[in-house]
Write a protein that holds these residues in place. Structure first.
Motif, mmCIF file in Angstrom:
data_model
loop_
_atom_site.group_PDB
_atom_site.id
_atom_site.type_symbol
_atom_site.label_atom_id
_atom_site.label_comp_id
_atom_site.label_asym_id
_atom_site.label_seq_id
_atom_site.Cartn_x
_atom_site.Cartn_y
_atom_site.Cartn_z
ATOM 1 N N GLN A 82 0.825 -1.206 0.000
ATOM 2 C CA GLN A 82 0.000 0.000 0.000
ATOM 3 C C GLN A 82 0.863 1.261 0.000
ATOM 4 N N ASN A 83 1.885 1.298 0.853
ATOM 5 C CA ASN A 83 2.783 2.456 0.902
ATOM 6 C C ASN A 83 3.519 2.637 -0.423
ATOM 7 N N THR A 84 3.932 1.496 -1.011
ATOM 8 C CA THR A 84 4.624 1.551 -2.297
ATOM 9 C C THR A 84 3.702 2.092 -3.384
ATOM 10 N N LEU A 85 2.457 1.633 -3.396
ATOM 11 C CA LEU A 85 1.482 2.105 -4.385
ATOM 12 C C LEU A 85 1.190 3.597 -4.216
ATOM 13 N N LEU A 86 1.096 4.047 -2.974
ATOM 14 C CA LEU A 86 0.849 5.468 -2.710
ATOM 15 C C LEU A 86 2.001 6.330 -3.214
ATOM 16 N N ASN A 87 3.233 5.860 -2.983
ATOM 17 C CA ASN A 87 4.407 6.600 -3.459
ATOM 18 C C ASN A 87 4.462 6.617 -4.986
ATOM 19 N N LEU A 88 4.113 5.481 -5.590
ATOM 20 C CA LEU A 88 4.073 5.419 -7.056
ATOM 21 C C LEU A 88 3.005 6.360 -7.612
ATOM 22 N N LYS A 89 1.855 6.361 -6.984
ATOM 23 C CA LYS A 89 0.756 7.228 -7.441
ATOM 24 C C LYS A 89 1.171 8.696 -7.380
ATOM 25 N N LYS A 90 1.819 9.072 -6.314
ATOM 26 C CA LYS A 90 2.269 10.455 -6.167
ATOM 27 C C LYS A 90 3.278 10.816 -7.252
ATOM 28 N N GLU A 91 4.225 9.907 -7.508
ATOM 29 C CA GLU A 91 5.251 10.183 -8.524
ATOM 30 C C GLU A 91 4.641 10.286 -9.919
ATOM 31 N N PHE A 92 3.734 9.366 -10.243
ATOM 32 C CA PHE A 92 3.148 9.389 -11.582
ATOM 33 C C PHE A 92 2.147 10.532 -11.750
ATOM 34 N N GLU A 93 1.513 10.960 -10.692
ATOM 35 C CA GLU A 93 0.635 12.137 -10.791
ATOM 36 C C GLU A 93 1.457 13.396 -11.036
ATOM 37 N N THR A 94 2.629 13.479 -10.413
ATOM 38 C CA THR A 94 3.536 14.598 -10.685
ATOM 39 C C THR A 94 3.951 14.582 -12.153
ATOM 40 N N ASN A 95 4.314 13.404 -12.641
ATOM 41 C CA ASN A 95 4.689 13.265 -14.053
ATOM 42 C C ASN A 95 3.518 13.604 -14.968
ATOM 43 N N GLN A 96 2.330 13.222 -14.557
ATOM 44 C CA GLN A 96 1.133 13.494 -15.352
ATOM 45 C C GLN A 96 0.931 14.994 -15.538
ATOM 46 N N ASN A 97 1.047 15.749 -14.456
ATOM 47 C CA ASN A 97 0.862 17.197 -14.522
ATOM 48 C C ASN A 97 1.970 17.867 -15.324
ATOM 49 N N ASN A 98 3.217 17.449 -15.084
ATOM 50 C CA ASN A 98 4.347 18.048 -15.799
ATOM 51 C C ASN A 98 4.280 17.751 -17.292
ATOM 52 N N LEU A 99 3.907 16.520 -17.625
ATOM 53 C CA LEU A 99 3.829 16.143 -19.029
ATOM 54 C C LEU A 99 2.697 16.875 -19.739
ATOM 55 N N LYS A 100 1.602 17.070 -19.044
ATOM 56 C CA LYS A 100 0.479 17.811 -19.634
ATOM 57 C C LYS A 100 0.910 19.225 -20.007
ATOM 58 N N ASN A 101 1.618 19.898 -19.114
ATOM 59 C CA ASN A 101 2.095 21.255 -19.394
ATOM 60 C C ASN A 101 3.107 21.259 -20.535
ATOM 61 N N THR A 102 4.000 20.259 -20.537
ATOM 62 C CA THR A 102 5.012 20.181 -21.584
ATOM 63 C C THR A 102 4.367 19.957 -22.948
ATOM 64 N N LEU A 103 3.354 19.093 -22.985
ATOM 65 C CA LEU A 103 2.643 18.840 -24.236
ATOM 66 C C LEU A 103 1.974 20.109 -24.772
ATOM 67 N N GLU A 104 1.312 20.830 -23.893
ATOM 68 C CA GLU A 104 0.631 22.054 -24.312
ATOM 69 C C GLU A 104 1.616 23.074 -24.862
ATOM 70 N N ASN A 105 2.767 23.205 -24.206
ATOM 71 C CA ASN A 105 3.772 24.170 -24.662
ATOM 72 C C ASN A 105 4.356 23.775 -26.008
ATOM 73 N N ASN A 106 4.596 22.481 -26.208
ATOM 74 C CA ASN A 106 5.127 22.027 -27.497
ATOM 75 C C ASN A 106 4.094 22.149 -28.612
ATOM 76 N N LYS A 107 2.837 22.057 -28.274
ATOM 77 C CA LYS A 107 1.794 22.281 -29.275
ATOM 78 C C LYS A 107 1.762 23.746 -29.703
ATOM 79 N N GLN A 108 2.119 24.643 -28.784
ATOM 80 C CA GLN A 108 2.229 26.050 -29.147
ATOM 81 C C GLN A 108 3.379 26.277 -30.122
ATOM 82 N N VAL A 109 4.469 25.537 -29.941
ATOM 83 C CA VAL A 109 5.586 25.595 -30.900
ATOM 84 C C VAL A 109 5.112 25.135 -32.273
#
Length: 260
Positions: free
Chosen positions: A56-83
């Motif tokens: 459970q602790n491992t899954l929670l840590n994974l979820k937090k890490e991938f949610e961070t990646n999810q948000n960062n990747l979303k912003n990166t995608l939007e910025n590259n679409k502007q390019v």
């Protein structure tokens, strides 16, 4: 309790009641076996509880890490679409021969086309799980497969990212630097208050150098912009695939956490 059973055995032996003693001995053995099985069950239950808590602790840590990646990747995608959109607009200006008429827009688009973005995923939790051999803690086989393949997914994207970077510096920038006053982009650069405390202030006046539209090689300009857009498109595609994978990983993690 042990003394109590011992006294019963001794009494049965002294009374020469062997059959009853045998029955009693068998019963006592059964009780001992049952006691051992109960102890093992309790021990197994405790171990399972520990493993479930660790998972459970491992899954929670994974979820937090991938949610961070999810948000960062979303912003990166939007910025590259502007390019990508800036490259489209530049190509349309070149083909409609409007470069000289819309010089301010040209400067703005050249700035946008040059400011592309790279996604740098957080991977500390995944790397620690794999390197430490803790992957077996996770019971879901699909999740384990995705986690072991995550590094490969990142490496595949990095190939296109590197290719875009090399082309930008080897082809696009040399052409733009030779033909355009790139410092004019400073007039359109948006800097937040937080960034303004760190970076030097923007130029406030345009360059004295003018674009020689008469001698500008338009086909070379169009090709340089297209090549940059094309390489950026591959990066966008890789990032889109990564986004789908991250979303699916988070979904699996959430389903597993609901079982806990």
């Amino acid at each position: 309790m042990i003394k109590f059973f011992r006294k019963i055995r001794q009494r049965l032996l002294t009374e020469n009641k062997f059959s009853k003693y045998l029955i009693y001995a068998i019963g006592e053995i059964i009780l001992v076996v049952i006691g051992i099985l109960i102890a093992l069950q309790i021990n197994n239950w405790n171990e399972n509880q520990k493993e479930n808590k660790l998972e459970q602790n491992t899954l929670l840590n994974l979820k937090k890490e991938f949610e961070t990646n999810q948000n960062n990747l979303k912003n990166t995608l939007e910025n590259n679409k502007q390019v990508r959109d800036a490259c489209f607009d530049l190509t349309n200006m070149i083909r409609s021969n409007r470069l000289n008429e819309e010089s301010n827009k040209l400067d703005s688009l050249l700035l946008k086309a040059q400011i592309f973005y790279t996604f740098e995923p957080k991977r500390g939790v995944v790397d620690e799980i794999i390197s430490s051999g803790k992957l077996n803690i996770i019971k879901n086989d699909s999740l384990k497969t995705y986690l072991t393949g995550w590094t490969g997914t990142i490496l595949n994207a990095e190939e296109d990212i590197d290719y875009r970077y090399d082309n930008y510096h080897q082809n696009l920038i040399p052409f733009l630097s030779k033909n355009f006053p790139l410092s004019n982009g400073e007039l359109f650069k948006e800097i937040s208050n937080e960034e303004a405390e760190v970076f030097i202030s923007n130029y406030e006046e345009p360059s004295n150098f003018k674009i020689n539209f008469k001698n500008l090689n338009l086909i070379e300009f169009e090709n340089a912009i297209w090549l940059h857009k094309n390489n950026n498109d591959y990066v966008i595609y890789e990032y889109s695939q990564m986004e789908k994978e991250i979303n699916f990983i988070i979904k699996i993690i959430e389903q597993e956490l609901e079982k806990k």
